[in-house]
Design an enzyme around this catalytic site. Structure first.
Site, PDB file in Angstrom:
ATOM      1  N   SER A 144       0.810  -1.288   0.055  1.00  0.00           N
ATOM      2  CA  SER A 144       0.004   0.038  -0.188  1.00  0.00           C
ATOM      3  C   SER A 144       0.824   1.120   0.036  1.00  0.00           C
ATOM      4  O   SER A 144       2.107   1.195   0.433  1.00  0.00           O
ATOM      5  CB  SER A 144      -0.920   0.084   1.168  1.00  0.00           C
ATOM      6  N   TYR A 157      -1.588  -0.858  10.793  1.00  0.00           N
ATOM      7  CA  TYR A 157      -1.853  -1.193   9.448  1.00  0.00           C
ATOM      8  C   TYR A 157      -0.568  -0.601   8.444  1.00  0.00           C
ATOM      9  O   TYR A 157      -0.163  -1.575   7.737  1.00  0.00           O
ATOM     10  CB  TYR A 157      -3.132  -0.685   8.944  1.00  0.00           C
TER      11      TYR A 157
END
Length: 271
Positions: A144, A157
């Site tokens: 990401s 995360y």
């Protein structure tokens, strides 16, 4: 399972029941890959498999698995190690979390780390154990953009995705000389179910920030075809990423000195 296409072989896609994983399955089937689809939701997998078999004439096998469960992970690892038709692993399965670490349900964070980090690593290792001796194979790890900007999102995360990026870069150095290709894909905000599952709403974000999963995967596959180590589908100018890489390379020699940098020595001398 015997591949219909001996050139492309079989692609194993995790998290294949929806979102990015389902789009990867569709696009790879279009290219002629046979498929092994892994996710928890068997009914969704079966429906996707039936559609892809009918549309593209490829072989599709469904492998229901909970990739936070050790026994299920071990089963997928064994398949990766033993099935010589597998030439591509898309390490896509992952979950997100919302909120500050100190206020979070630490068991949920633990489950996220297990899936995003531990399972991904184990499956990557199993795939490379098969790919490297053959001198052929592609490992795609879905990270990401928050790997590059961890302060802009949830801490735990972001950390898992930074790990995925770092792992991919290291694996490229380890496995690349054998002929194996490694790619880390860093999507920005992508329209998938991961948002609602983590308690976040895409509607709160500006529409221009949200990319469709189809567009994201199409860009990622272009990057794969071009043998990019890191693909950032939303980045307009690849030169910006190259500039960051050049700066990192320039920094590297300065991190291995045998004594503290002069600025620290000067500070100590004034105490």
């Amino acid at each position: 399972m015997t591949s219909l296409n001996t050139t492309l072989g079989t692609a194993l896609v995790t998290g294949a029941s929806s979102g990015i994983g389902a789009v990867y399955a569709d696009r790879l089937a279009q290219r002629g890959y046979n498929l092994l689809l892994v996710a928890r939701d068997q009914s969704r997998l079966e429906a996707l498999a039936a559609r892809l078999r009918s549309a593209f004439g490829v072989q599709v096998e469904v492998l229901p698995a909970d990739l936070t469960a050790k026994a299920d992970v071990a089963r997928i690892e064994q398949r990766l190690r033993s099935d010589a038709t597998i030439t591509l692993l898309v390490n896509n399965a992952g979950i997100a979390s919302n909120g500050k670490l100190a206020e979070s349900d630490i068991d949920s964070v633990d489950a996220m780390v297990q899936l995003n980090v531990v399972t991904l690593t184990r499956l990557a290792a199993a795939a490379l154990a098969s790919f490297v001796p053959r001198g052929r194979g592609i490992l795609v790890n879905i990270a990401s953009v928050v790997a590059l900007f961890p302060e802009s999102f949830n801490a735990s995360y972001s950390a898992t995705k930074a790990y995925v990026l770092s792992l991919s870069q290291s694996l490229h150095a380890e496995a690349g000389p054998s002929g194996v290709q490694v790619q880390a894909v860093l999507p920005g905000v992508t329209r998938t179910e991961i948002w609602e599952r983590s308690g976040m709403e895409l509607a709160q974000l500006p529409p221009e920030m949200v990319m469709d999963a189809g567009a994201m995967v199409d860009a990622a596959l272009v990057g794969m075809d071009q043998h990019e180590l890191v693909t950032i589908p939303s980045l307009p100018d690849a030169a910006d990423w190259q500039a960051l890489g050049n700066a990192r390379a320039k920094l590297q020699p300065n991190l291995s000195r045998s004594q503290p940098a002069q600025r620290y020595l000067n500070a100590v001398a004034t105490v």
